[in-house]
Motif scaffolding. Structure first.
Motif, mmCIF file in Angstrom:
data_model
loop_
_atom_site.group_PDB
_atom_site.id
_atom_site.type_symbol
_atom_site.label_atom_id
_atom_site.label_comp_id
_atom_site.label_asym_id
_atom_site.label_seq_id
_atom_site.Cartn_x
_atom_site.Cartn_y
_atom_site.Cartn_z
ATOM 1 N N ASP A 171 -0.009 -0.754 8.154
ATOM 2 C CA ASP A 171 0.356 0.663 8.099
ATOM 3 C C ASP A 171 -0.708 1.461 7.327
ATOM 4 N N LYS A 172 -1.160 2.588 7.889
ATOM 5 C CA LYS A 172 -2.239 3.380 7.277
ATOM 6 C C LYS A 172 -1.870 3.876 5.885
ATOM 7 N N LYS A 173 -0.608 4.346 5.771
ATOM 8 C CA LYS A 173 -0.147 4.916 4.498
ATOM 9 C C LYS A 173 -0.132 3.823 3.417
ATOM 10 N N GLU A 174 0.414 2.663 3.788
ATOM 11 C CA GLU A 174 0.479 1.539 2.848
ATOM 12 C C GLU A 174 -0.931 1.074 2.472
ATOM 13 N N LYS A 175 -1.809 1.060 3.464
ATOM 14 C CA LYS A 175 -3.186 0.624 3.228
ATOM 15 C C LYS A 175 -3.887 1.553 2.225
ATOM 16 N N ALA A 176 -3.672 2.856 2.406
ATOM 17 C CA ALA A 176 -4.276 3.854 1.496
ATOM 18 C C ALA A 176 -3.743 3.670 0.077
ATOM 19 N N GLU A 177 -2.419 3.421 -0.020
ATOM 20 C CA GLU A 177 -1.767 3.198 -1.326
ATOM 21 C C GLU A 177 -2.357 1.956 -1.993
ATOM 22 N N HIS A 178 -2.539 0.906 -1.173
ATOM 23 C CA HIS A 178 -3.080 -0.360 -1.680
ATOM 24 C C HIS A 178 -4.520 -0.169 -2.181
ATOM 25 N N GLU A 179 -5.320 0.584 -1.409
ATOM 26 C CA GLU A 179 -6.711 0.854 -1.795
ATOM 27 C C GLU A 179 -6.782 1.635 -3.100
ATOM 28 N N LYS A 180 -5.838 2.575 -3.269
ATOM 29 C CA LYS A 180 -5.785 3.399 -4.486
ATOM 30 C C LYS A 180 -5.495 2.525 -5.708
ATOM 31 N N VAL A 215 -5.832 -6.444 -8.225
ATOM 32 C CA VAL A 215 -5.333 -6.203 -6.859
ATOM 33 C C VAL A 215 -6.376 -6.693 -5.864
ATOM 34 N N LYS A 216 -5.952 -7.612 -4.970
ATOM 35 C CA LYS A 216 -6.889 -8.154 -3.974
ATOM 36 C C LYS A 216 -6.598 -7.572 -2.598
ATOM 37 N N ASP A 217 -7.583 -7.666 -1.720
ATOM 38 C CA ASP A 217 -7.397 -7.191 -0.330
ATOM 39 C C ASP A 217 -6.287 -7.986 0.359
ATOM 40 N N ASP A 218 -5.417 -7.259 1.052
ATOM 41 C CA ASP A 218 -4.313 -7.903 1.768
ATOM 42 C C ASP A 218 -4.435 -7.587 3.266
ATOM 43 N N PRO A 219 -4.857 -8.587 4.079
ATOM 44 C CA PRO A 219 -5.043 -8.318 5.523
ATOM 45 C C PRO A 219 -3.726 -8.080 6.268
ATOM 46 N N LYS A 220 -2.608 -8.446 5.633
ATOM 47 C CA LYS A 220 -1.300 -8.293 6.304
ATOM 48 C C LYS A 220 -0.883 -6.827 6.423
ATOM 49 N N ILE A 221 -1.406 -5.974 5.550
ATOM 50 C CA ILE A 221 -1.006 -4.561 5.567
ATOM 51 C C ILE A 221 -1.663 -3.861 6.762
#
Length: 350
Positions: free
Chosen positions: A71-80, A63-69
């Protein structure tokens, strides 16, 4: 006290693993797996190897960093998800090295581990494939077996640069101190092939230096005393360097190349030198041949086969054993290896 597992005193490293649960991931789980692996190094524990293979069978998406995200909730999910992926990949890297560390004690386990590695190379994730060459190096340090050399030679031309770096370095570890002509020739060809690629050429030069370690008088094998005892310091040195190679671009090719000096703690002489009781060198004839396993055999069976007679000092290759070729002296140690003091045989004088 009722909360403490009753098995704890029996499980090596259990307390440390428990303490490491406090550390955040990905480092925490990686360190816990590393402690477990080191605790069972050289034991040949089949259940632990199975556990490590099970870890390697799991699939983790990178999973790589996605600058397009945004939304805080989506960002937290992505980080997880990213953290889970990094944790899994780090754990698998240690698990692959762990299989080699645990299985290197005896030939049968090493043979089975070799078979598992060929499967991991074929079907494993990219993160696992990068570590397999290092694991092959640990499994067969200073013992250039044909099948391992051929596998590493094939991987040294891999499309993944990290696999190629690790494979070239592992060729050096496998042939360290042996002056193996076949390996030396392979490395010369690789030096020509990679003459424009500075990073791979650096690895080739390292491997060439290791193959001719101490002009062929030293070894990196952590086993001594007829392969009955394992030097923990030597294993620690090997493991330290291999762990650094898990991030070869960031550490070894980057600014932390000095981590290679950890190999020094694994270097030991592979010669047999005999001395008299005044500690003066004493050349005597010795028979050097392939060691034979005589455990449990009745009478006085031959301990070596296909021997040649040399005069000390002599070099002992992997799997070779020496015995005194004269009755004039008796050794003060049951194992003819390293530095041996000889005493004049009084019965002969009479």
């Amino acid at each position: 006290s009722s909360g403490i597992n009753a098995e704890w005193p029996l499980r090596p490293g259990a307390l440390t693993i428990e303490a490491l649960k406090v550390v955040g991931n990905p480092l925490g789980k990686m360190a816990a797996t590393l402690v477990e692996v080191v605790a069972y190094a050289g034991t040949g524990d089949v259940l632990k190897i199975q556990k490590m293979l099970h870890l390697c069978s799991e699939h983790f998406e990178v999973v790589k960093d996605d600058p397009k995200i945004k939304d805080k909730k989506e960002k937290a999910e992505h980080e997880k998800k990213k953290l889970e992926s990094e944790t899994g990949i780090a754990q698998q890297s240690v698990a692959v090295l762990g299989i080699a560390l645990i299985a290197m004690a005896e030939d049968l386990g090493a043979e089975m581990a070799l078979r598992s590695f060929s499967n991991l190379l074929r079907y494993g994730e990219p993160g696992i494939r990068r570590i397999v060459p290092l694991a092959l190096g640990v499994l067969s340090a200073s013992n250039p077996r044909l099948e391992i050399i051929d596998t590493l030679s094939k991987l040294s031309h891999d499309s993944d640069a990290e696999v190629a770096h690790n494979a070239i370095f592992a060729m050096g570890i496998v042939g360290s101190g042996t002056n193996n002509a076949r390996l030396a020739n392979m490395l010369r060809q690789l030096a020509q092939y990679y003459h424009k690629d500075a990073n791979n050429l650096f690895m080739v030069r390292l491997a060439q230096g290791l193959v001719h370690l101490g002009k062929g008088t030293l070894t990196l094998s952590p086993y001594h005393s007829d392969r009955m005892l394992m030097s923990r310091v030597a294993v620690g040195g090997l493991l330290g360097v291999m762990t650094a190679f898990m991030d070869v671009n960031g550490l070894i090719i980057g600014k932390s190349h000095y981590l290679l000096y950890h190999l020094v703690s694994a270097i030991q002489p592979r010669m047999l030198v005999t001395f008299n009781e005044e500690l003066k060198p004493l050349p005597v004839p010795v028979r050097v041949g392939q060691a034979v396993d005589v455990v449990g055999q009745a009478g006085k069976p031959k301990t070596i086969t296909g021997f040649q007679t040399h005069t000390t000092p002599v070099l002992l290759a992997h799997g070779e054993r020496a015995e005194l070729g004269t009755n004039e002296y008796t050794p003060l140690t049951p194992i003819m290896e390293g530095f041996v003091i000889l005493r004049k045989n009084e019965e002969m004088e009479e």
